[in-house]
Design an enzyme around this catalytic site. Structure first.
Site, short mmCIF file in Angstrom:
data_model
loop_
_atom_site.label_atom_id
_atom_site.label_comp_id
_atom_site.label_asym_id
_atom_site.label_seq_id
_atom_site.Cartn_x
_atom_site.Cartn_y
_atom_site.Cartn_z
N TYR A 1 39.82 14.34 -54.31
CA TYR A 1 39.92 14.16 -55.76
C TYR A 1 38.75 13.34 -56.33
CZ TYR A 1 44.68 15.93 -55.33
OH TYR A 1 45.77 16.71 -55.06
N HIS B 1 49.43 24.45 -58.86
CA HIS B 1 48.79 23.38 -58.11
C HIS B 1 47.70 22.67 -58.89
CE1 HIS B 1 50.95 23.60 -54.40
NE2 HIS B 1 50.12 22.76 -53.85
N ARG C 1 49.16 19.58 -60.28
CA ARG C 1 49.21 18.53 -59.25
C ARG C 1 47.81 17.96 -59.00
NH1 ARG C 1 51.73 16.88 -54.49
NH2 ARG C 1 50.55 17.17 -52.56
N HIS D 1 50.00 13.43 -49.52
CA HIS D 1 48.78 13.87 -48.87
C HIS D 1 48.44 12.94 -47.71
CE1 HIS D 1 47.50 16.95 -51.58
NE2 HIS D 1 47.23 16.18 -52.59
N ARG E 1 54.69 19.56 -55.56
CA ARG E 1 54.39 20.96 -55.29
C ARG E 1 55.51 21.82 -55.86
NH1 ARG E 1 53.45 17.95 -50.60
NH2 ARG E 1 51.28 18.00 -49.86
#
Length: 342
Positions: free
Chosen positions: A323, A289, A292, A315, A188
């Protein structure tokens, strides 16, 4: 806590003594996106003390929310207070629970019908407002969230990913190391600028990045991709010639020798995006982001176990599962495969 989000400049607004910048939302109180350089939504004088107290609480050492999330919350709280100042509500929602519920439901309707925000954005605003309400002691409002159709987090497609990486390769040593840390490391933005030199462990053949206090206070170690390792070695060698190289522990320095800010990193990434002919920002091709998210999407679609992806990116497994969802591009391609009679 909000989902991972990007940041965009939102300088201090009038009517408050707070000096926090809120580089996330970028919209005026009426819902239209602010022009670059335009002033942030002003906090009404009636709520300035409340807002400043909230900012002070959110920026205390040990606060569990990361810097990007705090800036997002403060931006959204600022907009809620600006709306509240002119809204026709019964009672004071910052004091009375009954007034609280009605006001937040009215604000939800405003965001949907007047400001015309996306469903996910409305939910993010309500989460920030609930955080303010907890701070002032009345607790979260009884206001339902919007049902948001599930889709994959926004990630770069293959072509734009290639353009981004080529532009990063052309950047200076600091810019390339920043860009690679966000993409190959999946960190991040706040985690990147919080890194110290000692958090980079490099050996002859491998290396690791140590994220000491990620989102939710989580510690994790991220193995270095060979491209990232090379970029960090190049930057660390150049860093030794910069002001502050000895006195400042930060891995990424600004030109004055201090720790690079989130805003400074954002500007550097935006410059790389411009070189790649990509628009950088919430409505653009990519955000900090989305780099990422590109990492997470690529890992999942390459068959990497969800538990491992979650560990690498900091996460939960449930968040990492997103995802694997179809992107808007995936949906469009599926529709276009339907047979036609021409």
């Amino acid at each position: 806590m909000t989902s991972d989000i990007s940041d965009q400049a939102d300088p201090q607004g009038a009517g408050t003594t707070s000096d926090i910048s809120t580089p996330v939302d970028g919209r005026a109180a009426g819902g239209a996106r602010r022009r670059p350089g335009a002033a942030a939504t002003a906090v009404p004088a009636a709520f300035a003390e409340t807002f400043d107290g909230y900012v002070a609480a959110k920026t205390r050492p040990g606060e569990p929310l990361d810097g990007d999330t705090v800036r997002a919350y403060c931006s959204r709280v600022r907009q809620f207070l600006a709306w509240l100042d002119g809204a026709d509500v019964d009672g004071n929602p910052l004091v009375d629970a009954h007034a609280r519920d009605g006001a937040v439901r009215d604000y939800r309707a405003y965001l949907l019908t007047v400001a015309k925000r996306k469903l996910s954005t409305v939910n993010a605003h309500l989460t920030a407002v609930d955080d303010l309400l907890r701070h002032v002691g009345v607790g979260p409002a009884a206001a339902k969230r919007q049902e948001v159709p599930k889709s994959a987090p926004r990630a770069l497609n293959d072509r734009n990913r290639t353009r981004w990486l080529r532009a990063a390769q052309r950047a200076d040593a600091r810019g390339k190391a920043l860009a690679y840390t966000e993409y190959y490391g999946g960190l991040r933005g706040g985690e990147v600028v919080a890194l110290d030199v000692g958090d980079v462990r490099i050996s002859a053949r491998k290396g690791v990045l140590i994220v000491r206090y990620g989102k939710g206070g989580k510690y994790r170690e991220v193995p270095l991709h060979p491209q990232l390792r090379a970029a960090l070695e190049e930057w660390i060698a150049e860093r030794a010639t910069w002001p502050g190289a000895v006195e400042t522990p930060a891995l990424f320095l600004n030109r004055r020798g201090g720790r690079l800010s989130t805003r400074g990193a954002y500007d550097q990434l935006k410059a790389i995006a411009a070189d790649a002919n990509l628009e950088f920002g919430r409505d653009g091709d990519l955000t900090p982001h989305s780099l990422r998210h590109t990492t997470g999407t690529n890992l999942v679609r390459d068959g990497v176990d969800l538990g491992l992806v979650a560990e690498l990116l900091g996460h939960s497994v449930e968040t990492a599962r997103h995802y694997s969802l179809p992107s808007e591009e995936d949906k469009q391609r599926a529709i276009e495969r339907l047979a036609v009679d021409e």
